[in-house]
Design a protein around this motif. Sequence first.
Motif, PDB file in Angstrom:
ATOM      1  N   HIS A  82       0.831  -1.205   0.000  1.00  0.00           N
ATOM      2  CA  HIS A  82       0.000   0.000   0.000  1.00  0.00           C
ATOM      3  C   HIS A  82       0.868   1.258   0.000  1.00  0.00           C
ATOM      4  O   HIS A  82       0.637   2.192  -0.783  1.00  0.00           O
ATOM      5  CB  HIS A  82      -0.939   0.002   1.203  1.00  0.00           C
ATOM      6  CG  HIS A  82      -1.793   1.216   1.291  1.00  0.00           C
ATOM      7  ND1 HIS A  82      -1.366   2.384   1.883  1.00  0.00           N
ATOM      8  CD2 HIS A  82      -3.045   1.448   0.831  1.00  0.00           C
ATOM      9  CE1 HIS A  82      -2.330   3.289   1.793  1.00  0.00           C
ATOM     10  NE2 HIS A  82      -3.360   2.746   1.163  1.00  0.00           N
ATOM     11  N   ASN A  83       1.866   1.283   0.870  1.00  0.00           N
ATOM     12  CA  ASN A  83       2.732   2.464   0.959  1.00  0.00           C
ATOM     13  C   ASN A  83       3.490   2.713  -0.342  1.00  0.00           C
ATOM     14  O   ASN A  83       3.655   3.864  -0.751  1.00  0.00           O
ATOM     15  CB  ASN A  83       3.714   2.324   2.128  1.00  0.00           C
ATOM     16  CG  ASN A  83       3.010   2.395   3.465  1.00  0.00           C
ATOM     17  OD1 ASN A  83       1.896   2.899   3.574  1.00  0.00           O
ATOM     18  ND2 ASN A  83       3.643   1.862   4.495  1.00  0.00           N
ATOM     19  N   PHE A  84       3.933   1.647  -1.010  1.00  0.00           N
ATOM     20  CA  PHE A  84       4.625   1.804  -2.286  1.00  0.00           C
ATOM     21  C   PHE A  84       3.669   2.360  -3.348  1.00  0.00           C
ATOM     22  O   PHE A  84       4.004   3.290  -4.088  1.00  0.00           O
ATOM     23  CB  PHE A  84       5.229   0.474  -2.741  1.00  0.00           C
ATOM     24  CG  PHE A  84       5.861   0.536  -4.103  1.00  0.00           C
ATOM     25  CD1 PHE A  84       7.031   1.253  -4.313  1.00  0.00           C
ATOM     26  CD2 PHE A  84       5.265  -0.091  -5.184  1.00  0.00           C
ATOM     27  CE1 PHE A  84       7.609   1.334  -5.582  1.00  0.00           C
ATOM     28  CE2 PHE A  84       5.831  -0.026  -6.451  1.00  0.00           C
ATOM     29  CZ  PHE A  84       7.010   0.696  -6.646  1.00  0.00           C
ATOM     30  N   HIS A  85       2.473   1.794  -3.417  1.00  0.00           N
ATOM     31  CA  HIS A  85       1.517   2.216  -4.439  1.00  0.00           C
ATOM     32  C   HIS A  85       1.049   3.659  -4.229  1.00  0.00           C
ATOM     33  O   HIS A  85       0.916   4.409  -5.192  1.00  0.00           O
ATOM     34  CB  HIS A  85       0.314   1.276  -4.469  1.00  0.00           C
ATOM     35  CG  HIS A  85       0.619  -0.047  -5.084  1.00  0.00           C
ATOM     36  ND1 HIS A  85      -0.328  -1.032  -5.225  1.00  0.00           N
ATOM     37  CD2 HIS A  85       1.763  -0.564  -5.601  1.00  0.00           C
ATOM     38  CE1 HIS A  85       0.215  -2.095  -5.805  1.00  0.00           C
ATOM     39  NE2 HIS A  85       1.485  -1.835  -6.031  1.00  0.00           N
ATOM     40  N   THR A  86       0.804   4.040  -2.979  1.00  0.00           N
ATOM     41  CA  THR A  86       0.297   5.395  -2.734  1.00  0.00           C
ATOM     42  C   THR A  86       1.420   6.418  -2.592  1.00  0.00           C
ATOM     43  O   THR A  86       1.294   7.542  -3.063  1.00  0.00           O
ATOM     44  CB  THR A  86      -0.596   5.440  -1.480  1.00  0.00           C
ATOM     45  OG1 THR A  86       0.154   4.980  -0.343  1.00  0.00           O
ATOM     46  CG2 THR A  86      -1.840   4.589  -1.664  1.00  0.00           C
ATOM     47  N   GLY A  87       2.517   6.041  -1.950  1.00  0.00           N
ATOM     48  CA  GLY A  87       3.601   6.980  -1.704  1.00  0.00           C
ATOM     49  C   GLY A  87       4.540   7.165  -2.880  1.00  0.00           C
ATOM     50  O   GLY A  87       4.878   8.288  -3.246  1.00  0.00           O
ATOM     51  N   THR A  88       4.953   6.065  -3.509  1.00  0.00           N
ATOM     52  CA  THR A  88       5.911   6.133  -4.616  1.00  0.00           C
ATOM     53  C   THR A  88       5.220   6.299  -5.967  1.00  0.00           C
ATOM     54  O   THR A  88       5.616   7.125  -6.784  1.00  0.00           O
ATOM     55  CB  THR A  88       6.798   4.870  -4.625  1.00  0.00           C
ATOM     56  OG1 THR A  88       7.443   4.755  -3.359  1.00  0.00           O
ATOM     57  CG2 THR A  88       7.841   4.937  -5.729  1.00  0.00           C
ATOM     58  N   LEU A  89       4.172   5.510  -6.206  1.00  0.00           N
ATOM     59  CA  LEU A  89       3.484   5.566  -7.504  1.00  0.00           C
ATOM     60  C   LEU A  89       2.382   6.627  -7.545  1.00  0.00           C
ATOM     61  O   LEU A  89       1.832   6.904  -8.595  1.00  0.00           O
ATOM     62  CB  LEU A  89       2.906   4.189  -7.854  1.00  0.00           C
ATOM     63  CG  LEU A  89       3.927   3.053  -7.964  1.00  0.00           C
ATOM     64  CD1 LEU A  89       3.223   1.733  -8.282  1.00  0.00           C
ATOM     65  CD2 LEU A  89       4.983   3.361  -9.017  1.00  0.00           C
ATOM     66  N   ASN A  90       2.028   7.159  -6.386  1.00  0.00           N
ATOM     67  CA  ASN A  90       1.015   8.222  -6.288  1.00  0.00           C
ATOM     68  C   ASN A  90      -0.378   7.765  -6.703  1.00  0.00           C
ATOM     69  O   ASN A  90      -1.152   8.553  -7.248  1.00  0.00           O
ATOM     70  CB  ASN A  90       1.425   9.438  -7.112  1.00  0.00           C
ATOM     71  CG  ASN A  90       1.617  10.651  -6.238  1.00  0.00           C
ATOM     72  OD1 ASN A  90       1.419  10.585  -5.033  1.00  0.00           O
ATOM     73  ND2 ASN A  90       2.015  11.745  -6.837  1.00  0.00           N
ATOM     74  N   TRP A  91      -0.711   6.505  -6.469  1.00  0.00           N
ATOM     75  CA  TRP A  91      -2.040   5.997  -6.776  1.00  0.00           C
ATOM     76  C   TRP A  91      -2.985   6.355  -5.636  1.00  0.00           C
ATOM     77  O   TRP A  91      -2.554   6.646  -4.516  1.00  0.00           O
ATOM     78  CB  TRP A  91      -2.010   4.487  -6.989  1.00  0.00           C
ATOM     79  CG  TRP A  91      -1.275   4.074  -8.233  1.00  0.00           C
ATOM     80  CD1 TRP A  91      -0.865   4.877  -9.262  1.00  0.00           C
ATOM     81  CD2 TRP A  91      -0.865   2.752  -8.576  1.00  0.00           C
ATOM     82  NE1 TRP A  91      -0.233   4.133 -10.225  1.00  0.00           N
ATOM     83  CE2 TRP A  91      -0.217   2.819  -9.837  1.00  0.00           C
ATOM     84  CE3 TRP A  91      -0.979   1.517  -7.960  1.00  0.00           C
ATOM     85  CZ2 TRP A  91       0.301   1.702 -10.473  1.00  0.00           C
ATOM     86  CZ3 TRP A  91      -0.459   0.399  -8.600  1.00  0.00           C
ATOM     87  CH2 TRP A  91       0.165   0.497  -9.843  1.00  0.00           C
TER      88      TRP A  91
END
Length: 196
Positions: A82-91
């Motif tokens: 979740h953190n990768f998708h929302t924080g890094t990918l901005n989803w």
Amino acid sequence: MSAPCALLAWALLALLGLGLGGPREDPPITCCPIVPRREWRAPASKCTKKLKLPVRYVVVSHTAGSPCDCPASCLMQVQNVHNFHTGTLNWCDVGYNFLIGEDGLVYEGRGWDTKGDHTGPTWNLISIGISFMGNYMERSPPPRALRAAQSLLAWGVAQGKLSPTYEVKGHRDVQRTLSPGDRLYEIIQTWPRYHE
């Protein structure tokens, strides 16, 4: 599975109402244990686009990250995704509709009704994305994880979320990728609903 993980698994199952209690009257149609978003401490979703139900396709992927084999490690892993998708990918949220742990539990991502970000603009609109947490290039998910995924799909049909004629596809069938990994891909190709 280690003793602390086994204890935590039983505690989680009891919280979800799937413990060893006696039979219930008219049990609801259920699938495998689903860990709702609140249980893995997901922030509120910012996603607004809905899927047209029932959905015709299911795309199976792997996260290609670390596996998890007990609720404590899977909770941490789903938070990492979740953190990768929302924080890094901005989803707007975790990209998958559901994530499957090697603990045999299903972790709710965006759920049945919300469009995912798992397979590109064409397929996201017409499919449910389920991702096995781990890397399955050289190893297979354990049987309990595979059963959890198949049970989830059967439940989706029973609830009218998936079309009774749904098709399963590997992530690599619809996008240029190695996902869901060679070993998991070999397995899903044997599923009766698989279509290349």
